[in-house]
Every structure is written in structure tokens, then in C-alpha cells.
Design a protein around this motif. Structure first.
Motif, PDB file in Angstrom:
ATOM      1  N   ASP A 426      22.422   2.637  10.504  1.00 30.93           N
ATOM      2  CA  ASP A 426      21.633   2.953  11.339  1.00 30.93           C
ATOM      3  C   ASP A 426      22.313   2.104  12.634  1.00 30.93           C
ATOM      4  OD1 ASP A 426      20.081   4.090  12.937  1.00 30.93           O
ATOM      5  OD2 ASP A 426      18.741   3.646  13.295  1.00 30.93           O
ATOM      6  N   SER A 427      23.336   2.707  13.512  1.00 32.67           N
ATOM      7  CA  SER A 427      24.170   2.747  14.692  1.00 32.67           C
ATOM      8  C   SER A 427      22.637   2.583  16.076  1.00 32.67           C
ATOM      9  CB  SER A 427      24.494   3.078  14.989  1.00 32.67           C
ATOM     10  OG  SER A 427      25.142   2.661  16.000  1.00 32.67           O
ATOM     11  N   VAL A 428      22.837   0.826  16.270  1.00 31.51           N
ATOM     12  CA  VAL A 428      21.635   0.716  17.309  1.00 31.51           C
ATOM     13  C   VAL A 428      22.319  -0.301  18.566  1.00 31.51           C
ATOM     14  CG1 VAL A 428      19.401  -0.283  17.490  1.00 31.51           C
ATOM     15  CG2 VAL A 428      20.231  -0.074  15.223  1.00 31.51           C
ATOM     16  N   LEU A 429      21.847   1.215  19.559  1.00 25.87           N
ATOM     17  CA  LEU A 429      22.100   1.030  20.878  1.00 25.87           C
ATOM     18  C   LEU A 429      21.890  -0.245  21.322  1.00 25.87           C
ATOM     19  CD1 LEU A 429      24.337   1.105  22.930  1.00 25.87           C
ATOM     20  CD2 LEU A 429      22.523   2.617  24.096  1.00 25.87           C
ATOM     21  N   ALA A 430      21.376  -1.167  21.415  1.00 31.25           N
ATOM     22  CA  ALA A 430      20.625  -2.886  22.284  1.00 31.25           C
ATOM     23  C   ALA A 430      21.164  -3.044  23.402  1.00 31.25           C
ATOM     24  CB  ALA A 430      21.430  -4.183  21.912  1.00 31.25           C
ATOM     25  N   LEU A 431      20.149  -3.701  24.046  1.00 36.01           N
ATOM     26  CA  LEU A 431      19.716  -3.656  25.450  1.00 36.01           C
ATOM     27  C   LEU A 431      21.308  -4.263  26.296  1.00 36.01           C
ATOM     28  CD1 LEU A 431      16.565  -5.843  26.274  1.00 36.01           C
ATOM     29  CD2 LEU A 431      17.014  -3.523  26.387  1.00 36.01           C
ATOM     30  N   ASP A 432      22.398  -4.783  25.622  1.00 40.21           N
ATOM     31  CA  ASP A 432      23.490  -5.507  26.542  1.00 40.21           C
ATOM     32  C   ASP A 432      24.356  -3.778  25.845  1.00 40.21           C
ATOM     33  OD1 ASP A 432      24.231  -4.629  23.445  1.00 40.21           O
ATOM     34  OD2 ASP A 432      25.075  -7.308  23.202  1.00 40.21           O
ATOM     35  N   GLY A 433      23.609  -2.593  26.512  1.00 41.35           N
ATOM     36  CA  GLY A 433      24.977  -2.137  25.581  1.00 41.35           C
ATOM     37  C   GLY A 433      26.112  -1.568  24.940  1.00 41.35           C
ATOM     38  N   GLN A 434      25.606  -2.704  23.824  1.00 44.37           N
ATOM     39  CA  GLN A 434      26.537  -2.518  22.595  1.00 44.37           C
ATOM     40  C   GLN A 434      25.595  -1.879  21.590  1.00 44.37           C
ATOM     41  OE1 GLN A 434      28.984  -5.367  21.248  1.00 44.37           O
ATOM     42  NE2 GLN A 434      28.778  -6.706  22.794  1.00 44.37           N
ATOM     43  N   ARG A 435      26.333  -2.015  21.054  1.00 40.81           N
ATOM     44  CA  ARG A 435      25.944  -1.018  19.062  1.00 40.81           C
ATOM     45  C   ARG A 435      25.784  -2.018  17.959  1.00 40.81           C
ATOM     46  NH1 ARG A 435      23.614   3.585  18.898  1.00 40.81           N
ATOM     47  NH2 ARG A 435      23.773   5.550  20.840  1.00 40.81           N
ATOM     48  N   TYR A 436      24.643  -1.727  17.622  1.00 41.23           N
ATOM     49  CA  TYR A 436      25.072  -3.032  16.754  1.00 41.23           C
ATOM     50  C   TYR A 436      25.255  -2.112  14.746  1.00 41.23           C
ATOM     51  CZ  TYR A 436      25.062  -6.332  19.830  1.00 41.23           C
ATOM     52  OH  TYR A 436      25.174  -7.220  20.353  1.00 41.23           O
ATOM     53  N   ASN A 437      25.152  -2.807  14.448  1.00 39.29           N
ATOM     54  CA  ASN A 437      24.951  -2.015  12.607  1.00 39.29           C
ATOM     55  C   ASN A 437      23.995  -2.283  11.854  1.00 39.29           C
ATOM     56  OD1 ASN A 437      27.256   0.012  13.640  1.00 39.29           O
ATOM     57  ND2 ASN A 437      28.533  -0.603  12.468  1.00 39.29           N
ATOM     58  N   VAL A 438      23.049  -2.029  11.977  1.00 37.72           N
ATOM     59  CA  VAL A 438      21.672  -2.242  11.247  1.00 37.72           C
ATOM     60  C   VAL A 438      21.603  -1.566   9.743  1.00 37.72           C
ATOM     61  CG1 VAL A 438      19.070  -3.067  10.474  1.00 37.72           C
ATOM     62  CG2 VAL A 438      20.696  -2.670  13.062  1.00 37.72           C
ATOM     63  N   MET A 439      22.012  -2.330   8.718  1.00 36.20           N
ATOM     64  CA  MET A 439      22.043  -2.247   6.732  1.00 36.20           C
ATOM     65  C   MET A 439      20.305  -2.505   6.470  1.00 36.20           C
ATOM     66  SD  MET A 439      25.651  -4.574   5.366  1.00 36.20           S
ATOM     67  CE  MET A 439      25.094  -5.178   6.351  1.00 36.20           C
ATOM     68  N   PHE A 440      20.007  -0.966   6.288  1.00 36.46           N
ATOM     69  CA  PHE A 440      18.901  -1.161   4.973  1.00 36.46           C
ATOM     70  C   PHE A 440      19.411  -1.135   4.272  1.00 36.46           C
ATOM     71  CE2 PHE A 440      17.351   0.453   9.282  1.00 36.46           C
ATOM     72  CZ  PHE A 440      16.489  -0.816   9.671  1.00 36.46           C
ATOM     73  N   ILE A 441      19.371  -1.785   3.217  1.00 33.44           N
ATOM     74  CA  ILE A 441      19.082  -2.314   1.431  1.00 33.44           C
ATOM     75  C   ILE A 441      18.337  -2.392   1.153  1.00 33.44           C
ATOM     76  CG2 ILE A 441      20.972  -2.495   0.426  1.00 33.44           C
ATOM     77  CD1 ILE A 441      22.188  -4.977   2.584  1.00 33.44           C
ATOM     78  N   GLY A 442      18.103  -1.216  -0.249  1.00 36.01           N
ATOM     79  CA  GLY A 442      17.091  -0.982  -1.065  1.00 36.01           C
ATOM     80  C   GLY A 442      17.221  -1.827  -1.938  1.00 36.01           C
ATOM     81  N   THR A 443      16.047  -3.039  -2.915  1.00 36.41           N
ATOM     82  CA  THR A 443      16.548  -3.861  -4.095  1.00 36.41           C
ATOM     83  C   THR A 443      16.243  -3.486  -5.533  1.00 36.41           C
ATOM     84  OG1 THR A 443      14.719  -5.058  -4.219  1.00 36.41           O
ATOM     85  CG2 THR A 443      16.584  -5.907  -2.759  1.00 36.41           C
ATOM     86  N   GLU A 444      16.276  -3.935  -6.356  1.00 30.49           N
ATOM     87  CA  GLU A 444      15.639  -4.063  -8.116  1.00 30.49           C
ATOM     88  C   GLU A 444      14.416  -3.465  -8.338  1.00 30.49           C
ATOM     89  OE1 GLU A 444      17.346  -5.520 -11.386  1.00 30.49           O
ATOM     90  OE2 GLU A 444      17.301  -7.148 -10.850  1.00 30.49           O
ATOM     91  N   ASN A 445      13.791  -5.098  -6.955  1.00 34.27           N
ATOM     92  CA  ASN A 445      12.476  -5.046  -6.999  1.00 34.27           C
ATOM     93  C   ASN A 445      11.845  -4.589  -6.004  1.00 34.27           C
ATOM     94  OD1 ASN A 445      13.522  -6.807  -5.275  1.00 34.27           O
ATOM     95  ND2 ASN A 445      12.485  -8.486  -6.125  1.00 34.27           N
TER      96      ASN A 445
END
Lengths: 656, 656
Positions: A426-445
Motif C-alpha cells: 500500500d502506498s501511504v501518504l504520511a503527514l510529511d507529504g511523502q508516500r511510504y510503501n507499506v508491505m503486508f506479507i503473509g507467512t506460512e504460519n
């Protein structure tokens, strides 16, 4: 001393196993969030393999494909089922399948593997149908799901084997699929089912025992100055042809075809003329067999050249438990296909073949290229017009010489332990006006790792438990607009929000979490979602890269808890840290304590063994956390031990 | 509940780490023997790196080389030092070494790396001497060790770098050494220092960044019908030339030279004409990079053809923690060198080389072969007489096409956890008249694994802790006649007997240990060393392959221990099993107990939480051990819980 001996026996045996490997090099999640009670879960008794999802935000539903069932679930709360339709195998089909040597109750069932949008109300759906893949049309109207019962041939569109990895994509009304086209699973194919069906050549240089994991569409024709075509990119692993080793070696690949491809006239008739593939490099810091791509997510950018593929890799050998995430820029992949050198097979001593860089003359038009303005100017408007020497070249040389290197030179994330299985970003717009790419990664457990890269430093904000039992996450989908994540496994589908800022109760907690979705709001004194802030909120802070808490108010001193000291008893003082990255420090009268014959410090607290009068006094538990090279200390618990003078009691009291 | 919560916190966190990998496939030692108090240890304050050993059973001493010291230790008890001599670097040497960029206090010292017997009283000794290898003569006479001070040039005989792996061997008065011949460590060589010195060609096809680990002599001329020569075999790892991969790959090798080799006349002048090498195969069940040979032991047989090389392998990548032992028959290695095909380099597209099987005509005499009767009949009595085409062939093609396969097709032993470092093997005559090959394998955390193969089943009898701190065992020697094992590490040398049968106190214990050194003697009612039995002992049993205890007398029933039950207290009943392979089973009134909210079963016993009146009764702890598919149960502890009616007490009493 019985408690200590019990603890040391248990620990001793485990430590022996645990600390043989070195885990310090790998990223550790800052916070472990156990299973939540109020979780949004969907499962139906007797139905398994919830592994196909189609988001229909327009219809307000998430379509979920499982074994012999398709559900329409409320996209805002998937535990609310709006409709269901069942598609069971006939007894005859099941019998046939069984006769061919498959397990009746497992393999000879209908696993829904394909779900694509055709129009406002209609979906295209395929299932393995007892090793006899079949497709149908599915409508969702008036709150009802309905199968039209058209029973189209699904060979090549959907795998025979319910457990074989597979990928497909609908572009307009053309279905692109990458799977095996035969019962044995030995004939791999990348197929476009359309008016003019196209497929790959059946040659091991094109595909050698591939495992397809992902496919996506990139609209490269948009605004293209050279009149380029749209493309479909696909990711898979297969047997390497470019290596020469003492055993089979698998490698990871990216390949692509042009949307406008119509095959060749004589050579490559009804075959792709634009199938090109390249090795995906994601080298671990350690020598190893090439890691294997397991899932990919295309983080799209308005300018498609700036889109990025995020890929999860796991080891080829089960001797290793180290997974990684590598990211590849769209433009790097494109450059290799459009301008890179080719590999060519060279015969060595009659019986051997070695693939080396092709240094001879490359025919014009360039083999494997889409039809563009330059080619059109040469009088060729369709791939059917391409000359034989271009087609023969690409038929024999689909592999590029150079591998695609990761955007950052190496893995973005390297993690030991439970293997990573699926990823969304997900590309997230933060307070500083920048976008941060947040990864959500599933696991085998059954966990989700929520990770973000701050200035070359990989940071796992949280690991969140999604399933009570450790089951592999087999599908992961993101609705960025809803701020929701959807995961599927063998036993159910689960929904979770991309963030839960209320988990962080104080300003310091909120800032140290370094979650781009969350900010501390001074007006409400809450850790709140950045999205939910009214635009007028000004007294709001975030400190993502630094984790700097200096703007937070000084926390109130922790009140000391009174605690009775009964001489001779063991005393347990509990202290739970807020972060896996923090170290605990216990102090007694300003002296730092260490584990020894008298004290036992463990992750849950401090044990004072066989306490005596002299142990009375003030005990402080501090959390010591390093962020970006700075150390942040805070007191988590304070106990005031006082000599107890009442009547004798049994077990010592225990706080917390 | 405090104990349970403490336990579960500690365990919970660890289990999370521990059980992510699957350890069940790997061999687990049946018994873990912790460090013994009465251990025979030798170390001197300020002296480190006890890594070179020479057994002089004729002189009653073990010569031990360390950093700047050589000791003569009583071979029966190495903690008794008979003599010592110190060989320190001069200040000038140390300064020179430092100027060249080496660490003064670590690298610029004299590490004794070479110790060989020359005659009854004299040894040949070499040290790294501050990156300026030097050799000398050492005498042991009248209880004194003395260095003659001859300061011979040690270049090529001993490494410059104290931490570089290295191997050497004295055959008569010829020193065979395999090391680097230059300061930078970049020029590898296999050298024979003798009247006619011979060495390897400096070509990467001969040696490519090798790591030499072992060398031994095989007297193949003895009784040889074809007049063959004696040989020196060596083991090492090096960069593979036969693979083509995306990164450098190391492989393990065995190589050999003929003792009578004198080099060639024009071609290969003063170089080996008989240097042949082959890949050592020790494939793990999983795909992986080739494992790397770390140590070898030659288990000699009267008939040299039946001798067997035992080799320890560790992973090439630190991502894996799986080591293995593979065994190779002498005759298999010989066949490959004497009759196998060669590999040959083939140029591919000017800039590439591929090594493939050589299928052309092989010159006569066979390249790399020793001078034997057939060759002599052709009029060639020395390697100097060999024709150029034979010599040119072998100069360019030292690698055999086929790899040496292990005797048993695959590894004898596969072990996860602390890596294996060194190996010795003892051939033990058991009561059944058969010989069993018992392996003693050192680990990087200071343990010895004592293992034996019974009918394709690998069995680790014991793992024995030799060092208090987990330090790697860097040398291991066996005196089969004394029944003693000698190990060295950075911090000291340790001696241990090959067996300690008295560890097993009952007949059942003794039989289940399945130790070929030990048997149960009915006359003395002791588990005794087979060697120590008088020949008249007849009432003696062993059951190595089966572990069958049916001949043992029925053990006396375990007496129940009375134990007070104080309602509301937690009660801990201890029960220590005798085997890591056994499972614990707790019974209460003939019902089997499981861990739940009421009971907590851990490796050291049973915890009854918040006991009540109804918990009074008989508790039995059984050990359940599977051997060869059969299950053997025995009761280890019995407790009789009785309601306590005395005055209130503090902590509950705890037995054991």
C-alpha cells in the motif's frame, strides 16, 4: 529453588536448540500482535481451500472462491455473507477422476481457481472439476449469485491439479492464463483465450517445469511516443537452462507478451511472437541456490514507468528458512526486454548445450518486440507480417542474457523463521507529504508482517496473527480505498484493517511504532489514523524515519506498586515490554540486576529466588530500545518490596 | 498460577522460534552427557590455539602444538605435563609482520602447525612464525623437549596464515604439504619436500582457491600384482570449474599423487605427473549447494583395498545448519583414478570454457597413472621417462569426469544444529564377533557425537560435552589401543575415554545404550567394557542392532515416594528420563495425563496446578522409547500424593 530448576530445565533444553543459529542478522518485528477476539472471519462448515478472491468494490462485495463454493461477502465485513452458490463435481466426474488414480475426496473435487470480472454483473469462473477443468459464467444480481451452467472447456485456462500454482488475468474479454494444459501437468502453457487464441511453443527453452505465481497488465501504449503496445507480465520459477550444475536448479523469471500479438504467419503460427523472459535476481547476502519467487504485487503508479513489482522469495532448499522481498522497477524490466542482449544455445561436444550471450547480428525488426511505429513504418502492422528470420530467432532464443536486478541492489527485507508466502503493498501518504510503501506479507504460519523501508533501513512495524492455528496464507488482497486487507487459507478467509492506531495508547508508543498510517493527535490525546484526521487538525505529529519522541509530553512517573516480601519465598515481579526490539533492564536501589543464582530475568519479568530481608526496597523495570542508533529508555513498572509481617501464607502473591 | 505463567511465557516465546523448523528428520543423540568434573584437561595460562597433535605411543607421550609452545603430555593423562618448549617470534619478525599489515598480537605470532615423527627421538616441527613459516627439529629425550634451532625455511611446508586450513604428512623423510606458498595466500601448492622436490603446476585447473583439510598415505605397492606404487591421498575444497552458476561455487575433492613420482623430463619438470583429482559427492536429501569437506579420517584395513575414508561435510551457505558424514571406499576412489574418464575443457564462443567428458583417444601410458609393471615393460621406469603427450594430457586435464559416490549411496549421518568439525573412527570388536565402526565427531560447540550405523540406521549413542564454553573442536585424535580420544580447541586440550560403560547402571540401561564397547555382565551386575571382560566371562550380553532387553532381569518395581498434598498449592513431581529419544507418559489412577489447565508436563516432570483433595492418589512416570520400531516402556518414578493435614507451610515441598 523448585521454580528456578523447572525454568532452567525447560530453558536449558530449548536454548540448546534455539541459539545454535544466529538470528541477529534478520529483521525482527517490533511488535507481535496476537489473535484479536473481534476478528472478521468467514468460513463455512465443510468447505475448505478459500484461495481465490475477486474484489468488486463496485458491487460492495468480495467474491471468494473455495472448494465447490463461491461466496459474495460484504466487502466491509466479510463475516457477513450476502450470497453463496455451490458447484459440486458430479458423481460420474469424480469416479472417472478416481479411476485415473487420483484421491476421490481430495483431488477429485471442484476447486474454484479462476474468478474474473466480465461486466457489471457477470464474472468468469473456472474450477478444477475433478481433474477436468471447466469454466462458467457467474452473475451477482438482486443479492443472488447464479451460475449459468454453460460448462465451457477449461483446459489451459485453469489447472487440472488443484494444488498446482497458477496465474490468470482478464484483459477486456481475453483470458490470459499460465498453467498446464494436460492431465499429467507436464505440458506448461501461457495461453490467451480470445478470438485469436495464442499460446507458447511447447519447448523446454520456453518453459521448463514452470511454477506460475503472478500475472499483471501494464498499459504501456498509453501516451507512448513510439506507439508501443500494452503488455502482460508474468512471474514464475522454472528449471534453469543457463546453469550447469550437479543437480537441477530452479530460477525465478519475469516474462512478458504483447497484447496485440497475433502470432506468426508461417513460423510461430498461433504462438506468441513476443514471449521474452529474463532471470529475476534476488541474491541473499550468503551464497545459496537461487531463491524462488512465491508471489508478486504490482504497485501501480500513474506513470507506468514508475510502477514497481514487489516479489517474495523463499529458499529453494528446505535446509534454509530465510525468505526475502525484492523490488523491481518496471523500467528496469522493460529496458532488458526492449534493449538487452539475448542468450543463445551453443552446442558443446555434440551432447552438451551451453547458453551464452548472443553476439551475432540481431535481425530487424527486433525479435520479441511489439509492433510499434518504427515497425509500422517498415510496412508491418501486425505480428503476422513479421519476417521469418525475426520469428525463428525468437523461437530459439526467448531468454534475455541479463538478469533483472532489484531496485535497491539487494533484498529489501530478509527474514528468518516461518517462510513468507504472499505480498501486497500500500502506498501511504504520511503527514510529511511523502508516500511510504507499506508491505503486508503473509507467512506460512498465518501471520501478516507489516513492513516499511525508511532510508535503506527495513523496519517491521508489526506482525499480526490472523489465524489461531499456524496455517499458510494462500491469498492476500488489498483494498486501499477501504483500508482493508483480505487473506485466505485452507480453513477460512480473514479481514483486517491496514492499521489499528488505537493499539498505541500513549504519545511515545504512537511515535515509536513509526507507522505511517498513524499520528499522535494532541487535541484528542489519541494515536489516530492519518486518514481520519480532520484537515484542521494541526496539533498532530509523526516521526517515521527518526522515531523521535522529544515532542511528546514527558510521561507521568510510573506509580510504585506495593508488594509483600515473605522471607524464603520466591518473588515474581512482572514487566511486559511494548516492543520486541527493546531490552529489559531491572534496577534495585539504582543497581542494574543480572541473571544469576539470586535473580532470574526472563522476558515476562524478574524472579527473586528465596528472598531475604535485604531484598526489600524499590525495583524498577526499564525498557531500553534502540532506534536509528539512538537509545530510548522508559520505565515500565516500579515495585516497592516491603517485609511482610502477617501470618504465614502458601504461595507468594503475584502481581500483574 | 505464577509458575505456570512464568513457564508458559518463557516457553511460548521460545517455541515460537524453536518449532518453526522441522527437526524430526535429523538424527538426535540418545543421551546428552554434560561436562564431567573429573575431566583430563590441559591448558597453560596465556597459551592458546591447541591445534596440532602428534601421538607418540612409543614414547608414552602426546605432543601438543599450540601458539608459541610445544608440550609433551602423558599419553595416559594429558593433564600431566612431562615437558614443554617455547618457540616465540623475535621482536624483529613481529615488527616486519606488522609492517605488512597483519595484527601484531594475533597474526604475528608463531603458531605450531606441523608436528611429524622423524625417528625414535626426533620430530619435525614448523610454525607460522609471524607470517614467515619456519621449521626445526625437536627432540624428546631424558624427559626434556629441545628445539635444535636450525630455523629451516618453511615456505610451502607450513602456511603463512595461522588460520588457513592446511594439511601435511611425513612419509619416511619426505614431507608432503598442501598449503599456500606465498604471503598473500594466493599461490596454493601441494609440495613434496625431499631430495627431489615436486610441486603442483600453478594453474587454476589444478587448484583454485583450495582449502586443504586432510592427507594420508596408502601403501598400495604392498603385494601389488601389477607392481603399483604407494600413494598419498588428499582432501580439500576448491572453486568448481565444472559448474556454470550465477556465483562462485565450491566443491569437495579427493586428489592423489604417486610416491615414486619424479616429475617429467621436459613437460612438468619438477611437477607432479600423477596429480589427479575427482569431485567428492555427499548429496543431502535436499537440493543445496555442494557441501564442503571439513575433515577426513582413514579407517585402515589390513587389506588397503578395504580401507574406508570417513568425511565430515558442512553447508557452503551459513543459511543452513545441516552437517553430514559420508564414507568412501578406497577401491571406489582408486577405480575412478585408475580407470575413470577424464574431463576436458572445451572453448565455447571464444570467451567461455565448459568442462565436459573427454571422449577422444587417451594416450598410453595412461596420463596420471603411477609407473607399474606394464609401463616398465614399455621401457619406462621413472616418470621422467614418460612421453610428452601423456604429460601434456595430464597437465591440462587433472580432473576426473566422474564424482566419487559415498559407500552407502548417501550420507551416513545428517545432523541439524551445531556444525560438525572433526572426525575419528574406531573399529570395535563386539561380543557377536563383528566389528562396528564407531564415529567420534567433534562439533563447533565443543561436543563429541558418538555414532554408529546399525543396518542402515544411524544411531548417536551419546553426545558428550568436552568444553564448558561452546568452542569449536579444531583437532581430534584417537588412540585405539589406549581407548582414548584427544581433542584440541582454542583454549585447551581434553582427553576422554572412548566409552564409559559405568554410566549405565542397570541391565536395561546398558542394553538400550547399544554401545558396542559395553556389555552387561551378569556375574558382576555391571555394565562393563567389552575389553575388560575376562575371557572366561560367559554370562555377558549385548544387543546392538536390536536393543532387545528381554534377557535382562525384570527390574524391581519402583518404590512409591510419599508426597504431601496441600490443597491450593502447586505440586511439582520430578521425573528425569534416561534417553532423549524417549517420550514421557504420566499416569494417575491408570489414566494418562496430558498438559492442560490443570497439568503441565515438561521435560523435567509434572506440575499439578492449584491441587485439590481429589488429586490425591498414585502418580506414575513412564519412559516410552522406540527402538527399531518396537516400543519399550519402563516406570521411572512413582509418587503417592496424600492429603496433608499439618500446619500451614510456605512453598510446597518438592522431591528430587
Amino acid at each position: 529453588m523448585s521454580l528456578l530448576s523447572a525454568l532452567s530445565i525447560v530453558c536449558g533444553l530449548m536454548l540448546h536448540v534455539c541459539f545454535s543459529a544466529d538470528y541477529t542478522r534478520y529483521t525482527v518485528p517490533r511488535k507481535t500482535v496476537p489473535l484479536q477476539n473481534e476478528q472478521k472471519l468467514f468460513r463455512e462448515e465443510g468447505i475448505f481451500n478459500y484461495s481465490t478472491m475477486l474484489m468488486r468494490e463496485d458491487l460492495g462485495v468480495m467474491l471468494l472462491g473455495a472448494r465447490e463454493a463461491i461466496y459474495a461477502l460484504d466487502i466491509n465485513n466479510i463475516s457477513l455473507r450476502k450470497a453463496a452458490v455451490y458447484w459440486r463435481v458430479t458423481e460420474e466426474k469424480q469416479r472417472e477422476c478416481m479411476y485415473k488414480g487420483k484421491q476421490a475426496e481430495v483431488e477429485c473435487r471442484n476447486y474454484i481457481r479462476t474468478l474474473h470480472t466480465l461486466n457489471d454483473t457477470t464474472m468468469y469462473v473456472c474450477g478444477t472439476n475433478a481433474f477436468s477443468p471447466t469454466c462458467d459464467y457467474l452473475t451477482f444480481a438482486n443479492g443472488q449469485l447464479r451460475l449459468e451452467g454453460k460448462q465451457e472447456e477449461g483446459k489451459g485456462k485453469c489447472p487440472f491439479d488443484p494444488f498446482q500454482r497458477y496465474s490468470s488475468l482478464m484483459v477486456g474479454s481475453d483470458l490470459y492464463s499460465a498453467t498446464s494444459i494436460n492431465f499429467l501437468g507436464s505440458e506448461p502453457v501461457v495461453l490467451r483465450s480470445s478470438n485469436l487464441a495464442l499460446r507458447t511453443e511447447f519447448k523446454s527453452s520456453w518453459l521448463s517445469e514452470p511454477n506460475f505465481v503472478y500475472m499483471d497488465f501494464v498499459g504501456e501504449s498509453f501516451d507512448s511516443p513510439d506507439g508501443d503496445d500494452d503488455k502482460v507480465y508474468m512471474f514464475f520459477s522454472e528449471n534453469a537452462m543457463e546453469y550447469d550444475f550437479y543437480s537441477k536448479v530452479a530460477v525465478s523469471r519475469v516474462a512478458r507478451v504483447c497484447k496485440g500479438d497475433m502470432g506468426g504467419q508461417r513460423t510461430l503460427q498461433r504462438k506468441w511472437t513476443s514471449f521474452l523472459k529474463a532471470r529475476l535476481d534476488c541474491s541473499f547476502p550468503e551464497p545459496s541456490l537461487p531463491p524462488i519467487v512465491q508471489d508478486v504485487f504490482l504497485l501501480k503508479h500513474k506513470d507506468w514507468r514508475k510502477s514497481v513489482f514487489y516479489a517474495v522469495f523463499t529458499p529453494q532448499s528446505s535446509l534454509s528458512q530465510v525468505s526475502a522481498v525484492c523490488a523491481y522497477s518496471m523500467s528496469a524490466i522493460r529496458d532488458i526486454f526492449n534493449e538487452g542482449k539475448f542468450k543463445t544455445p551453443v552446442a558443446v561436444e555434440t551432447s552438451h548445450v551451453k547458453w551464452v550471450m548472443y553476439t551475432g547480428e540481431v535481425p530487424v525488426p527486433r525479435p520479441g518486440a511489439c509492433i510499434n511505429n518504427t515497425v509500422r513504418k517498415m510496412g508491418m502492422n501486425r505480428s503476422l507480417d513479421l519476417p521469418d528470420k525475426t520469428l525463428q530467432f525468437i523461437r530459439d532464443r526467448p531468454l534475455m542474457d541479463e538478469a533483472v536486478r532489484p531496485l535497491t541492489g539487494g533484498p529489501l527485507l530478509v527474514k528468518n523463521g516461518a517462510l513468507l508466502t504472499r505480498i501486497v503493498v500500500d502506498s501511504v501518504l504520511a503527514l510529511d507529504g511523502q508516500r511510504y510503501n507499506v508491505m503486508f506479507i503473509g507467512t506460512e504460519n498465518g501471520y501478516i508482517q507489516k513492513a516499511v523501508n525508511y532510508a535503506e533501513e527495513m523496519f517491521i512495524i508489526e506482525e499480526i496473527q490472523l489465524y489461531e492455528n499456524p496455517e499458510p496464507i494462500s491469498i492476500l488482497r488489498l483494498s486501499s480505498s477501504k483500508g482493508q486487507l483480505y487473506a485466505g487459507s485452507e480453513f477460512g478467509a480473514v479481514q483486517m484493517p491496514v492499521s489499528n492506531c488505537s493499539r498505541y495508547e500513549t504519545c511515545v508508543d504512537c511515535i515509536l511504532a513509526r507507522d505511517p498510517y498513524c499520528a499522535w493527535d494532541f487535541s484528542t490525546e489519541q494515536c489516530s489514523s492519518v486518514n481520519s484526521l480532520s484537515s484542521s487538525s494541526k496539533a498532530v505529529i509523526q516521526s517515521l524515519k527518526e522515531g523521535d519522541v522529544s515532542q511528546c509530553p514527558q510521561p507521568d512517573p510510573v506509580a510504585a506498586v506495593d508488594f509483600a516480601l515473605i522471607p524464603g519465598n520466591n518473588i515474581q515481579l512482572s514487566c511486559q515490554l511494548h516492543s520486541n526490539l527493546a531490552q529489559v533492564r531491572w534496577r534495585f536501589s539504582e543497581q542494574t540486576l543480572h541473571s544469576n543464582h539470586k535473580y532470574y530475568i526472563y522476558s515476562g519479568g524478574l524472579l527473586i529466588l528465596s528472598a531475604s530481608k535485604s531484598d526489600a526496597g524499590l525495583y524498577t523495570c526499564d525498557s531500553v530500545e534502540r532506534i536509528n542508533g539512538r537509545t530510548y529508555n522508559r520505565t515500565v513498572a516500579v515495585y516497592h518490596l516491603q517485609l511482610y509481617s502477617g501470618p504465614a501464607v502458601g504461595d507468594g502473591p503475584t502481581p500483574g
